[in-house]
Every structure is written in structure tokens, then in C-alpha cells.
Design an enzyme around this catalytic site. Structure first.
Site, short mmCIF file in Angstrom:
data_model
loop_
_atom_site.label_atom_id
_atom_site.label_comp_id
_atom_site.label_asym_id
_atom_site.label_seq_id
_atom_site.Cartn_x
_atom_site.Cartn_y
_atom_site.Cartn_z
N CYS A 11 7.80 62.77 12.70
CA CYS A 11 8.37 62.47 14.03
C CYS A 11 7.29 61.75 14.82
O CYS A 11 6.24 61.38 14.27
CB CYS A 11 8.86 63.74 14.73
SG CYS A 11 7.58 64.97 15.04
N ASN A 14 4.38 64.89 15.90
CA ASN A 14 4.07 65.95 14.92
C ASN A 14 3.69 67.27 15.59
O ASN A 14 2.90 68.04 15.06
CB ASN A 14 2.95 65.50 13.94
CG ASN A 14 2.77 66.38 12.72
OD1 ASN A 14 1.66 66.48 12.18
ND2 ASN A 14 3.80 67.04 12.25
N CYS A 16 6.53 68.82 17.61
CA CYS A 16 7.82 69.46 17.93
C CYS A 16 8.75 69.46 16.72
O CYS A 16 8.89 70.46 16.03
CB CYS A 16 8.49 68.77 19.12
SG CYS A 16 7.51 68.81 20.63
N ARG A 17 9.40 68.31 16.47
CA ARG A 17 10.47 68.32 15.47
C ARG A 17 9.98 68.40 14.03
O ARG A 17 10.52 69.19 13.24
CB ARG A 17 11.34 67.05 15.63
CG ARG A 17 12.11 67.04 16.92
CD ARG A 17 12.63 65.65 17.23
NE ARG A 17 11.56 64.71 17.50
CZ ARG A 17 11.71 63.40 17.67
NH1 ARG A 17 12.91 62.88 17.57
NH2 ARG A 17 10.67 62.63 17.94
N SER A 18 8.98 67.59 13.65
CA SER A 18 8.60 67.61 12.23
C SER A 18 7.93 68.92 11.81
O SER A 18 8.13 69.37 10.68
CB SER A 18 7.76 66.39 11.85
OG SER A 18 6.58 66.31 12.60
N ASP A 127 14.53 64.16 20.45
CA ASP A 127 13.18 64.57 20.84
C ASP A 127 13.24 65.53 22.04
O ASP A 127 13.65 65.12 23.13
CB ASP A 127 12.43 63.28 21.21
CG ASP A 127 11.01 63.55 21.62
OD1 ASP A 127 10.62 64.73 21.71
OD2 ASP A 127 10.28 62.57 21.85
P1 4NP Z 1 7.82 65.18 18.46
O1 4NP Z 1 7.86 65.23 20.05
O2 4NP Z 1 7.82 63.72 18.09
O3 4NP Z 1 9.08 65.87 18.05
O4 4NP Z 1 6.57 65.91 18.03
C1 4NP Z 1 6.98 64.52 20.87
C2 4NP Z 1 5.72 65.00 21.09
C3 4NP Z 1 4.87 64.31 21.94
C4 4NP Z 1 5.31 63.16 22.56
C5 4NP Z 1 6.58 62.68 22.34
C6 4NP Z 1 7.42 63.37 21.48
N1 4NP Z 1 4.45 62.48 23.48
O5 4NP Z 1 4.89 61.47 24.04
O6 4NP Z 1 3.31 62.90 23.66
#
Ligand code: 4NP
Length: 160
Positions: A11, A14, A16-18, A127
Site C-alpha cells: 500500500c 505500509n 495501515c492496509r498492507s 485508505d
Molecule cells: P496505508 O495508509 O497506505 O494503508 O499504509 C497510509 C499511511 C500513510 C499515509 C497515507 C496512507 N501518509 O500519507 O502518510
């Protein structure tokens, strides 16, 4: 025995989702007693969070679902991942676009949306990072469970 089949969950950050998808995959491998046949990891498309543990809402979601022993430190995806892993799963269309843009010429991984295996047809794992609560994390968890179960089930019967 043939080598393990390898899956990389990807994702943006790395955190939250992954990591949720990776933890769900580990849990499901253990439940099905197939952890000798599979390897799973997760990685980021952006490196802002490198070295960090998953978001506290991802961890509390996993704990609430009974997954208490998962840990991970965020890392960026590398070129080698495209030949090391058999499948690279993105969570949304931006992830897939970016994975296809960055894949090296010798890439051998199948790049797919994890949600393409969801029998309920919820293809995009949204997200939840900027949400003000953990509802989106619970939803992402449920989507991951449905997709991972279906993926492993199909693979077991060699349906693809
Ligand atoms: P992820 O979520 O891609 O599911 O881990 C996010 C984590 C951080 C950010 C965006 C999405 N960020 O913009 O910092």
C-alpha cells in the site's frame, strides 16, 4: 518439495492496509495449516514511514479480531521484490498504477488488486489513514479476510 509461494502486500505507507493484509494472511495460513507452502511480507510505495510499526488503529483492529502476535516495521518496496515474489497485491488502483510504473523489465510477479478476490466484489481497499476513527480499519480488515480466504482457497484447488 517445491519452494514456497510468495506474496507481497503493498500500500502507500505500509502502516495501515498492507500490514493488516499481511497479518490476515499469516493468520489464515496458520488456520489452514499451509504455512509451509507460503511466505508473506508487506511493503510501501512511499518511504515516509520506513521503520515504523503499523498505525495504532491497525494494531487495535487486529487485536480485537484475535491477532495478537503480529509485528512489522514499514519498508519500501524494492526492484528485487518484483522477482522474489510470485504475487504483489495492491490495495487500490493508485497502488496498481504505481506498481506497474515502477516494475523492472524482468519482473515476474503477478500484480493484482487484493480485492479482486473478494467474493462480495468490494475491489478497492480504501485508505483509512486520514479517518478520524477506526471504522475504515475494521472495514479494511473484513475485506482482507474475505479476499485472502478466497485467494488461498482457489490456490489450494489450483483453480488459477
Ligand atoms: P496505508 O495508509 O497506505 O494503508 O499504509 C497510509 C499511511 C500513510 C499515509 C497515507 C496512507 N501518509 O500519507 O502518510
Amino acid at each position: 518439495m517445491a519452494g514456497k509461494r510468495k506474496v507481497l502486500m503493498v500500500c502507500l505507507g505500509n502502516i495501515c492496509r498492507s500490514p493488516i493484509a499481511e497479518a490476515v494472511f499469516i493468520n489464515e495460513m496458520n488456520t489452514l495449516n499451509v504455512s509451509d507452502s507460503w511466505e508473506v511480507d508487506s511493503a510501501a510505495l512511499a518511504s515516509y514511514h520506513t521503520g515504523k510499526s503499523p498505525d495504532h488503529r491497525a494494531m487495535s483492529t487486529l487485536r480485537e479480531k484475535g491477532i495478537t502476535n503480529y509485528s512489522h516495521k514499514a519498508r519500501p518496496i524494492t526492484e528485487d521484490d518484483f522477482t522474489k515474489f510470485d504475487w504483489i497485491f495492491g490495495m487500490d488502483n493508485d497502488n496498481i498504477k504505481e506498481l506497474n510504473n515502477m516494475k523492472p523489465r524482468n519482473s515476474t510477479a503477478k500484480i493484482e488488486l487484493l480485492g479482486s478476490y473478494d467474493p462480495q466484489g468490494e475491489v478497492i481497499i480504501r485508505d483509512p489513514y486520514y479517518d478520524s476513527n477506526s471504522v475504515g480499519f475494521h472495514k479494511a480488515y473484513e475485506q482482507c479476510v474475505r479476499s485472502v480466504k478466497t485467494f488461498l482457497e482457489k490456490r489450494k484447488d489450483n483453480k488459477f
